[in-house]
Design an enzyme around this catalytic site. Structure first.
Site, short mmCIF file in Angstrom:
data_model
loop_
_atom_site.label_atom_id
_atom_site.label_comp_id
_atom_site.label_asym_id
_atom_site.label_seq_id
_atom_site.Cartn_x
_atom_site.Cartn_y
_atom_site.Cartn_z
N ASP A 41 0.86 -1.19 0.00
CA ASP A 41 0.00 0.00 0.00
C ASP A 41 0.89 1.24 0.00
O ASP A 41 1.36 1.68 1.04
CB ASP A 41 -0.92 0.01 1.21
N GLU A 43 2.14 5.15 -0.41
CA GLU A 43 1.70 6.54 -0.26
C GLU A 43 2.51 7.37 -1.25
O GLU A 43 3.68 7.06 -1.52
CB GLU A 43 1.93 7.04 1.16
N ASP A 156 -2.02 1.05 -6.90
CA ASP A 156 -0.63 0.95 -6.44
C ASP A 156 0.30 0.39 -7.51
O ASP A 156 1.33 0.99 -7.84
CB ASP A 156 -0.56 0.08 -5.18
N HIS A 213 -3.95 6.04 6.00
CA HIS A 213 -3.08 6.71 5.02
C HIS A 213 -1.61 6.70 5.45
O HIS A 213 -0.79 7.36 4.80
CB HIS A 213 -3.54 8.14 4.72
N ASP A 218 -1.83 0.79 6.71
CA ASP A 218 -2.79 0.39 5.67
C ASP A 218 -2.50 -1.04 5.21
O ASP A 218 -3.42 -1.84 5.01
CB ASP A 218 -2.72 1.35 4.48
#
Length: 257
Positions: A41, A43, A156, A213, A218
């Site tokens: 995941d 960011e 992603d 987040h 996550d």
């Protein structure tokens, strides 16, 4: 043909539609196709200025290794990544992710991060005898463990990493070309559209643990949801592949005796 049937079971041969999974309620978790799942995941850089930004860059690269027989997270990878196209994080991005400017300044470029990630992958492959569905050549050995990647949506691996590697002319590991979209799998299995990851957890009686987040949290929560779905009888299958000739490629890869 046995090889074609196995490839279809693994989700490597695309179908027009994916049959509902909850017709198999009560399926033993020991019958999962994949012994391990690696949940990712990312960011990325983001803005809230009304402009359309095409060049998002990964700033946090987390991964967790889930054992589908025990539900345990057996290993983790985490790195902060230094953005180079937009090196200064927006206030919106820092508030949303909790990632500070100093953390990405001290991070590594994506090229180095991918190298570190591959070393982590190689380590767990050696320790746990893991192979990926995209590189299967012989699954007749009982000691071999099949593994697949999992994300919450296709963004992603299908968008963020794919286009950043293309822009920066980086060699992306081929094993990241196929994955399980848990959001789609959730929708099909439970026959309802999830309201985000946190909402999906609440709908199955769980709470999000940690900070939303924040990529590592996550990833951990997505892994917990995957484990809950497995216990409920969901059979995890590959839902997306960037390999255009996936069916032909994988049929030639499988060697069964």
């Amino acid at each position: 043909m046995a090889t074609k049937r196995l490839a279809r079971q693994l989700g490597l041969i695309r179908r027009k539609s994916i049959p509902p999974a909850n017709g198999n309620l009560g399926r033993s978790k020991s019958k999962q196709l994949f012994d391990y799942l690696i949940v990712l995941d990312f960011e990325s850089t983001c803005w809230n200025d009304g402009k359309h930004h095409r060049s998002q860059e990964i700033i946090e690269f987390p991964a967790v290794l889930l054992n589908t027989s025990t539900g345990e997270i057996e290993s983790e990878f985490h790195a902060y990544v230094q953005p180079q196209e937009h090196p200064i994080l927006s206030e919106f991005c820092m508030e949303l992710t909790g990632i500070r400017q100093a953390q990405v300044d001290e991070g590594v470029p994506l090229k180095i991060c991918l190298s570190q990630f591959c070393k982590w992958i190689q380590k767990i492959q050696q320790q746990k005898k893991i192979i990926f569905a995209t590189t299967v050549s012989d699954i007749s050995t009982a000691e071999v463990k099949l593994c697949a990647f999992v994300t919450w949506s296709d963004w992603d691996l299908g968008v963020c990493l794919e286009y950043e590697c293309k822009r920066k002319q980086l060699l992306k590991p081929v094993f990241l070309n196929s994955w399980i979209d848990l959001r789609v799998t959730y929708k099909i299995f439970y026959k309802r559209k999830p309201k985000g990851l946190s909402g999906a957890l609440q709908e199955v009686g769980m709470q999000f643990l940690g900070r939303e987040h924040f990529g590592l949290d996550d990833s951990r929560n997505t892994a917990l949801l995957a484990w809950k779905m497995i216990r409920d009888g969901c059979l995890m299958k590959i839902t997306r592949s960037l390999n255009k000739q996936v069916a032909l490629q994988h049929e030639s890869l499988f060697s069964l005796t």
